[in-house]
Design a protein around this motif. Structure first.
Motif, short mmCIF file in Angstrom:
data_model
loop_
_atom_site.label_atom_id
_atom_site.label_comp_id
_atom_site.label_asym_id
_atom_site.label_seq_id
_atom_site.Cartn_x
_atom_site.Cartn_y
_atom_site.Cartn_z
N THR A 89 40.05 32.41 47.31
CA THR A 89 38.66 32.79 47.58
C THR A 89 38.44 34.24 47.15
OG1 THR A 89 39.12 33.53 49.86
CG2 THR A 89 38.43 31.23 49.54
N LEU A 90 37.28 34.49 46.61
CA LEU A 90 36.84 35.84 46.24
C LEU A 90 35.61 36.16 47.08
CD1 LEU A 90 36.63 38.41 44.50
CD2 LEU A 90 35.34 37.06 42.83
N ASN A 91 35.75 37.08 48.01
CA ASN A 91 34.66 37.41 48.95
C ASN A 91 34.07 36.14 49.56
OD1 ASN A 91 35.18 39.98 48.14
ND2 ASN A 91 33.15 40.44 47.39
N ARG A 121 34.13 33.06 48.30
CA ARG A 121 33.77 32.01 47.35
C ARG A 121 35.05 31.41 46.74
NH1 ARG A 121 29.01 30.56 44.76
NH2 ARG A 121 29.32 29.37 42.83
N ARG A 153 28.84 47.79 42.74
CA ARG A 153 28.85 46.40 42.28
C ARG A 153 29.54 46.36 40.92
NH1 ARG A 153 25.20 42.85 44.47
NH2 ARG A 153 24.74 41.86 42.47
N VAL A 167 32.14 40.28 37.51
CA VAL A 167 33.37 39.55 37.82
C VAL A 167 33.36 38.23 37.08
CG1 VAL A 167 34.77 38.52 39.64
CG2 VAL A 167 33.47 40.60 40.11
N LEU A 206 34.71 34.54 37.29
CA LEU A 206 35.23 33.63 38.31
C LEU A 206 35.26 32.23 37.70
CD1 LEU A 206 35.76 33.46 41.57
CD2 LEU A 206 33.49 32.45 41.57
N LEU A 215 29.66 36.75 37.26
CA LEU A 215 28.85 37.08 38.42
C LEU A 215 28.84 38.58 38.62
CD1 LEU A 215 30.43 34.49 40.90
CD2 LEU A 215 28.36 34.15 39.54
N LYS A 216 27.80 39.08 39.31
CA LYS A 216 27.75 40.47 39.74
C LYS A 216 28.03 40.47 41.23
CE LYS A 216 26.58 44.54 37.88
NZ LYS A 216 27.05 45.04 36.57
N MET A 217 29.07 41.20 41.66
CA MET A 217 29.49 41.12 43.05
C MET A 217 29.62 42.50 43.67
SD MET A 217 32.13 37.92 43.23
CE MET A 217 31.66 37.62 44.93
N GLN A 218 29.42 42.55 44.99
CA GLN A 218 29.54 43.78 45.76
C GLN A 218 31.00 44.16 45.91
OE1 GLN A 218 26.54 45.05 46.96
NE2 GLN A 218 27.52 46.93 47.69
N LEU A 227 36.18 43.98 46.33
CA LEU A 227 36.49 42.56 46.17
C LEU A 227 37.67 42.22 47.06
CD1 LEU A 227 36.34 42.29 42.26
CD2 LEU A 227 34.48 41.95 43.90
#
Length: 306
Positions: A124-126, A128, A266, A269, A271, A276-279, A282
């Motif tokens: 899982t990543l954050n 997800r 941000r 990333v 995946l 995706l753009k993620m906060q 990570l």
């Protein structure tokens, strides 16, 4: 509600590589499934479509698409008693190949009908779910270039490799990262961090770590290279499966990873092939719950569990 005879829901992504090049593939698979399956096409988040299929009472949900579609469906199914099956329709299909799933549509459908469920651990990543890999740095930029190339010329593997070359030639400065692996902290400077969960994908590039994947660990790769020329040399070594572990890349096998990037809140990333753009930071870890996956009968895990 589905027909009482249908316990399989096929979620089809019409924009996947094979579906666009061979639009009859899903129909041929549905002919094999017969009345046991219902087809649902989607264009949004596959996780939302899979969650709807769970509520509708299906027992097996088939992800007909590429690795991004499969990962989205897996996100909805992880921790449930509904099984994931894969109809390979993407450009690379790393997860399906790792399962030993046939790439031809009719054969894949028969393998699903004859297969057996098997529990696997997922990353899982954050929060997800992912099945193959997570990356920051150069690889997400490669995906962005690849999608732009696909939009102009179509979804072909050779174009993916050309997009990779173009991105490396435009390579910018490396990131400064604060990295936590299990209980160990590092401050590093690297153009790319790559976290693998697919033993099959590692094998394709001649990379170590298959046993760590089996032991429910990640395989973390950090690139030493700081220049375009050096990274081109690394890419050439990957193609020839000649990477020198330790000299060309740093390798570790943590169970948990946290990543922060200096000067950023941000970050882009990659995946499982999706950008995706993620906060930040990570947080990458093995999920507490398992995912049920339908394995074809030629997969050794079916024999072991049977």
């Amino acid at each position: 509600m589905p027909d009482r005879t249908a316990d399989i829901c096929v979620l089809s992504n019409p924009r996947s590589g094979t579906a666009m090049r061979n639009p009859g593939a899903v129909d041929r698979a549905m002919a094999v499934f017969g009345k046991r399956a219902e087809l649902r096409a989607f264009s949004g988040d596959p996780a939302d479509e899979a969650a709807r299929a769970i509520r509708d009472g299906f027992r097996i949900i088939v992800a007909a698409g590429g690795d991004g579609t499969v990962a989205g469906v897996a996100h909805a199914l992880a921790g449930s008693d509904v099984a994931l099956a894969v109809l390979p329709m993407g450009t690379f299909n790393y997860f399906a190949r790792g399962l030993k799933m046939p790439e031809e549509a009719e054969a894949a459908a028969r393998a699903i009908l004859d297969g057996a469920p098997h529990d696997i651990a997922v990353g899982t990543l954050n929060g997800r779910v992912f099945l193959n890999n997570v990356s920051i740095g150069l690889y997400p930029a490669i995906l962005e270039e690849r999608e732009a190339t696909y939009a102009r010329y179509g979804r072909y593997r050779i174009l993916a490799h050309l997009a990779s070359l173009r991105t490396i030639l435009r390579f910018q400065r490396p990131y400064r990262m604060d990295l936590l692996q299990d209980e160990t902290r590092h401050r590093i400077r690297t153009p790319m961090l790559f976290v693998a969960r697919s033993a099959y994908q590692l094998d394709q590039f001649g990379l170590e770590g298959g046993q760590a994947i089996s032991d429910d660990r990640f395989v973390l790769f950090l690139a030493h290279q700081q220049t375009r020329l050096a990274f081109l040399h690394l890419a050439w070594k990957l193609i020839r499966r000649k990477v020198d572990h330790g000299r060309d890349i740093l390798v570790s096998t943590p169970r948990q990873i946290a990543v922060a990037v200096q000067g950023r809140r941000r970050i882009a990333v990659a995946l499982d092939g999706e950008k995706l753009k993620m906060q930040l930071p990570l947080r990458i870890q093995i999920a507490d719950h398992q995912l049920q996956v339908i394995l074809p009968s030629n997969n050794p895990a079916v024999v072991k569990s049977g």
